[in-house]
Scaffold this motif. Structure first.
Motif, mmCIF file in Angstrom:
data_model
loop_
_atom_site.group_PDB
_atom_site.id
_atom_site.type_symbol
_atom_site.label_atom_id
_atom_site.label_comp_id
_atom_site.label_asym_id
_atom_site.label_seq_id
_atom_site.Cartn_x
_atom_site.Cartn_y
_atom_site.Cartn_z
ATOM 1 N N PRO A 174 0.836 -1.235 -0.096
ATOM 2 C CA PRO A 174 -0.135 0.030 0.128
ATOM 3 C C PRO A 174 0.776 1.151 0.016
ATOM 4 O O PRO A 174 2.020 1.343 0.147
ATOM 5 C CB PRO A 174 -0.958 -0.020 1.336
ATOM 6 N N GLY A 175 0.490 2.474 -0.328
ATOM 7 C CA GLY A 175 1.008 3.526 -0.127
ATOM 8 C C GLY A 175 1.817 4.078 -1.537
ATOM 9 O O GLY A 175 2.916 4.915 -1.280
ATOM 10 N N GLY A 176 1.661 3.080 -2.625
ATOM 11 C CA GLY A 176 2.329 3.358 -3.728
ATOM 12 C C GLY A 176 1.835 4.189 -4.896
ATOM 13 O O GLY A 176 0.833 5.084 -4.503
ATOM 14 N N MET A 177 2.511 4.164 -6.040
ATOM 15 C CA MET A 177 2.112 5.261 -7.128
ATOM 16 C C MET A 177 1.048 4.697 -7.570
ATOM 17 O O MET A 177 0.716 3.412 -7.663
ATOM 18 C CB MET A 177 3.405 4.999 -8.040
ATOM 19 N N ARG A 178 0.119 5.638 -8.187
ATOM 20 C CA ARG A 178 -1.037 5.158 -9.076
ATOM 21 C C ARG A 178 -0.661 4.788 -10.368
ATOM 22 O O ARG A 178 0.446 5.479 -10.995
ATOM 23 C CB ARG A 178 -2.283 6.363 -9.093
ATOM 24 N N THR A 179 -1.589 4.221 -11.157
ATOM 25 C CA THR A 179 -1.229 3.993 -12.731
ATOM 26 C C THR A 179 -1.200 5.013 -13.512
ATOM 27 O O THR A 179 -0.259 5.352 -14.093
ATOM 28 C CB THR A 179 -2.016 2.820 -13.375
ATOM 29 N N ASP A 180 -2.028 6.033 -13.394
ATOM 30 C CA ASP A 180 -1.958 7.329 -13.859
ATOM 31 C C ASP A 180 -0.903 8.076 -14.039
ATOM 32 O O ASP A 180 -0.182 8.543 -14.770
ATOM 33 C CB ASP A 180 -3.239 8.209 -13.828
ATOM 34 N N GLU A 181 -0.138 7.815 -12.694
ATOM 35 C CA GLU A 181 1.069 8.882 -12.313
ATOM 36 C C GLU A 181 2.190 7.911 -13.170
ATOM 37 O O GLU A 181 2.941 8.847 -13.590
ATOM 38 C CB GLU A 181 1.445 8.771 -10.874
#
Lengths: 320, 320, 320, 320, 320, 320
Positions: free
Chosen positions: A258-265
């Motif tokens: 958890p706490g990671g990057m989103r795909t759009d980023e």
């Protein structure tokens, strides 16, 4: 006939026409009449993972997902089918000799470079250990910069062999790459042990947390890293460990957090990366299709990211 | 007794009192004493899907989820129970004759309009093919605008029949709707083939990507579209293809993709939509409960979205 | 030997060295030589849930996840291992007598306070019913403020017993806490019945929706609540119902909803919370490991949140 | 109006005609004009389970499965629709007071017996704790024999309350049933602790392992048990703990095991059981729908078993 | 170039050598130099299913499973690779016109027969509706017997169109097949409505329950049916509805049931079937890969069954 | 302190008393006061698998399942707790050097034999490659017989290294074992390539299909094999590849197949095996917990099988 590269175990029935899928566009290298601009190389090795992983199944899953995507990128209103992308097959692996596998990867990358010296190389892992032999093959005595997207530093010491926790350390210790030329974007949370921070500081690796990247934005962050690298190195290698993504967006990796990057980023970051000519090669590693959802959430995210990087690259090409 | 509308296969044990659930509020039309302000119509058809889909099971899953929601919308501090919402049942389907199904849908919508000429109509699919007969029934010679939330344009040509890839094309080709009156919000990535872009341009369909919407914000984006439409059309039909949502937020659709909209963004957009009186009807399509998670993530998202749209509509009503 | 606290059913093989995991750091209380600064107490009760729940399994799942985290928090570049955290075991439960369980929880918390009067207490549920006996034990005649992260108000009346829908109501009705001293952050959607809103207004509970929090940002929101509370109360209790998170980020809760908080938002909020000395105790409730994904998405999110709260607390300590 | 029995939360839209489903046949008791021959009573209690269980959801899942079965039993070429089976609803439960729940069960069973003194009673659990109050209600001073299908003896001592591990022990200790009148069929493996074997021997419970049953065959095994019981008791109660089935055939139970019974064996055993007039009541317990497969493997197995037992009962009736 | 048969969407990279897989053995018909002895035809139609089904995806899943099987049958110590088996592709389907699909199936079967008049035909569904057009094409004025393995009679009346519940009824009503020439093996439980039993009796269909088959054994049961059929008909069509298998062995079918056949029983039955020259064609229907387990339990069972039937057929051939 | 054996990463909180679980009975070797009669050794290696596997996680999953079993075997009415069983820990593995791992396994087995020369050794894999070093360590110049339960022959040639497809071939080629001393029980279907059959015949390996075993029964089959082996060899090694089980009974193996053995058959076979004193060591291999069901179906089956083998061994001991 190559000794270290094998054809993938299935081939698509390809189609021509106005509406082609990515499967109809990326071409087995043998069927290509012009020199490819991009070469895709499968690297199905995951025996070298610290924890059990089926990342070796990813090159095949990646190719199968090609029927789910078209060549038209609606965000930028561009059809990228004129970019010549060749699928060159998979590096041949040995069942029990991991060092032999790493030698095969290095040799395969060399072979690809000899045959296609002007191409952009995209390697599809496999676990993160593959980055070390790939960079060794690519260097050819030049100074190489590494742009890494990762939740982890991958700087474990080598006492337990060249595993997936060590690729950057291997390259630093062997002097293939200098610490100040490595930029890691996406670090967060409680996933890097103090000894790895020590190592990063010792070698001068540049650590950029996810929060830092977010406060700058993708465009500026990449611009700054590229500006710094362009003054120092001859070319840049981009390595994308998919565990940089949040577990909600990429459950199919061995160490999802958890706490990671989103795909759009990630898509935005790779779109920026594709704009720079100095980026010579790229890899996507640590995707375990056995852990993915039944709707293939993680596999689709990687293919989308890959296409995004190719899109800005293509736009740059035609812009010239 | 209607020929084309059947009661759903189960009925809730309804309760009265201070704390009612949505299941206690939305009323079978037969039990309603006043004229309904909103009519919900189930359209359990998914035989018309290009890929295998169980979207036909969604009207039932949607109704079952009503016991998970109350009538109080805490974001706006409003209890919407005084809005009179009637469940009118499902359109009757034939097992093997899809065109007959489409005729039934059109006829059912006409019947609903005759009985409840002043209501707001919400149709629960089913796949996206249902939008065409629904709009045909609603038009009655007037000029209709379409606001579509979708990852896809749904403009495939009709050579393979009136499938779920074609509803907008059907309406354009038949002259039921004009291309300039169609606004698609949420497009992104590599999911629309060049021929569909061609078609969109040919007909003048307005394409608004997810990134464009995000840079404007939900409120301004909807305001702009509504302003444009209000000058041209007599009434507006809103169609929500749930595959507009990101695969992390809505895995239970036949073509779920990464890089899509978040649920909170969709809720905000539909809350804005509900503010406009010209919006006469709405549908939610392409949800496949068989693909949903065991916690019903996608089903719950649709019910939430539906209630959000009703909330602003209700607030508008009582504001007058 | 305690009557109401039992050791957990397994113990980690602990290790020392430069790179320890959270499992090597959090110490069974019996093995600790200095006074602990933080005490972790398992409260494995979920029979009191309105719907079927296996939240009783969470304390064990929480402890098992400790091997997945290190003690170094890279966002703030700090190693928190010098904070002395003790695992004191689980409250003893009775199989069929829930009121006895609640008495045991209250007694166990009292026992912990007597032995470790200066510590910060973190209770690991269990369902939300546990908050009531925990706060009763902690109060000791002082005025206590409650900061609640929750999608629900948990203000159901007590006609059906002290279930997981009632903890705040119990405390209000018994005069243990005053309504104006309760702040609920994270409310959204259609999940609170009108009678609960009535109750909240009657008692003067402060309702802060997710949208309101987002428009302020985590830092300012917490600062405002803390400023208000510090003028009124003697100490603050923080209760985190994990169903405050969006179903995409935390599927493993009995009432997961779309439209909720993201994990990064919760981490930011708890990081702010940890900065305030008045916060004396905290709980995490309503996580059902049987509903979690195979990659333990929800369990990992809670452990991450817990560590984030300890990090700012530790930084504050060493800053003094 | 009963105080302790509530209507289930949904009702089927019932149909008449040549081809009815089980849902159209089993009738809400209020709609029945003649005296029912079989009464079905839901007992949605699983708070009393030692481990977390959602067996409370089973009565509802059981009723929903009725639409998957017809009334025609092809193995014996008989339509059982003329057997009058009434669904009397669910025992009312309290959220936190388990003893009250048990009192309600006992009272509900008494109420059912008063209203329908000649019926055969089938109770649908719920966990195994419900068998004790059910038998207590049924006894009325007579001598009762128990035929138990179970992997476990359920003879735990009562120090931890009347949980699902104790029903037989409760009845033995209270003198409601004599040990020599209890026959347990289906024991196997390593799932019964020595103290339970001791208890079984102390009370004289008859233990029949799965292997012993298999070497005799279903027909002879049941004949022998029935012959022995008919000489001793006034009537027989049959309790079916679905964990008697192998984990491959019934994954949806809280303590599923390998090495258990096949479904076809259970169907054969219950078909034999239905032939005996002395069998006055039956229950099915310990099915947790949350653990079942998405195809409802376990739920379907129970409904099939239930219908098999009714079939031989019906054939016996019409044979007279 | 065929109008109604299309190549499957992917092709295996075939290999030669001592150890070939089934994928290397079954040959695209275009690459075959000798006349095939067995022709495999995909029939990807499941829109005609009464309930939602993805059986249309099975021909593709079936072909993909070929890499999991070798050509050596260890039970009989025989390598069947010399049997010439051709994959002729899939019948072309229309998206919305099911009757057109049925006409295409009939036409495709006719085309196959014209091109390969001496072959044995194996059709891979798709749902059970495909059996009707297949048999119509095969008959050519001769008298045809049907051996059906099925939990259901598939004799629904045609008022709702030619769905998957009707194939045998269609053939009987049209006089294509006589009721006395149909033998259904595997019936059990409560899955056939009285009207279907009526229909079976009216037409004289032979019903053989699973219990009856088990008491005889596979070898004798098939011998008896074959002896009866050989006196009456010109050739035999075998249709295998995979829902004949128990839900523990084949979860991936739309109507999986407990109490069904084990896979080893089906393999034995089909091995016997393969011994008879009069068996001219066979189909496998009603497998829904979307419902299968992640280990592909159901898909593998079908491929195994298919190979078993070919093995005895091959042994018979070389025995002559 | 051993160089090649490490303690497992968690320890149970052990209990004494009348009712102990297997976790309370199997003792860490360091806590044992008398010489163990059985030694359990974990061998967490699966990098050597041909296909991706997480069998390295099985020793840990196996130990965790010990809390689900008691020491009383009800089929034979015996409490086996007096058998002294020691858990000696796991063989230490290297992350990338597989040959080093194999050397560690051999060395660890030698170390165990030196410390506990009279014990019975049970190794818990890992994949099947571990059998080769284990047998090499055990042989000590004596003649060893191998009884293998397996769907596969595991006789692949060594050109691709000592993988999990090769253990028997390795031993045969190295002259460690003679082909005529190897008995493989459980072969079936289309899972062994012709070259492996050739190899089996060349070396004289005894192939016994599942059908052959079934026609004899477990007791007679084992008696015959043991009688044959006892005349030839000094001691017997038993290797159980769990893929011998049917996919319905053991989905959690990398190459699960339909048509395999049932668990009750394996339990019976291993119960027979335990009766023979010549059986000196045993292993269980190829269980992948990542593929298992959420109810741990496969893990539980292995623990049950293990206990069954110990039970007859214990009965034999006390019988003397």
């Amino acid at each position: 006939m190559s000794e270290v590269i094998v054809q993938p175990s299935f081939k698509w029935q390809r189609q021509d026409g106005q509406d082609i899928k990515v499967k109809d566009w990326i071409c087995p290298v043998a069927e290509m009449t012009e020199e490819p601009q991009v070469v895709v190389l499968g690297v199905p090795l995951s025996r070298s993972s610290i924890s059990a992983s089926a990342a070796s199944e990813f090159p095949s899953a990646f190719r199968k997902s090609w029927e789910l995507f078209t060549t038209y990128y609606i965000d930028e209103q561009v059809d990228i089918r004129d970019l010549r992308v060749a699928d060159i097959g998979d590096v041949k692996m040995h069942t029990t000799d991991i060092l032999q596998c790493h030698r095969n990867i290095e040799e395969a990358m060399q072979e690809v470079m000899q045959k296609h010296p002007q191409s952009f190389y995209v390697s599809i892992g496999g676990d993160h250990s593959i980055t070390a032999p790939l960079v060794r093959a690519l260097r050819e005595g030049k100074r190489v910069g590494i742009l890494q997207f990762d939740t982890h530093l991958d700087l474990r010491d080598l006492s337990n062999g060249p595993s997936n926790g060590t690729p950057i350390r291997q390259l630093l210790e062997a002097g293939v790459v200098q610490g100040e030329d490595v930029y890691n974007i996406g670090l967060h949370g409680f996933y890097n042990a103090p000894s790895l921070i020590e190592a990063a500081k010792h070698y001068g690796v540049n650590m950029i947390t996810l929060k830092q990247m977010r406060s700058k934005g993708a465009q500026q962050q990449i611009a700054e890293v590229m500006a710094a690298l362009q003054e120092k190195v001859d070319f840049i290698y981009v390595t994308v460990d998919i565990d940089v993504l949040d577990i909600a967006y990429a459950p199919g990796v061995p160490a999802s957090t958890p706490g990671g990057m989103r795909t759009d980023e990630l898509f935005d970051l790779l779109y920026e990366v594709g704009k720079y000519e100095m980026v010579r090669a790229m890899d996507f590693v640590c995707i375990d299709p056995h852990r993915d959802t039944s709707e293939l959430q993680t596999v689709k995210a990687v293919t989308y990211a890959f296409l995004t990087a190719l899109s800005s690259r293509y736009i740059r090409t035609i812009g010239n």
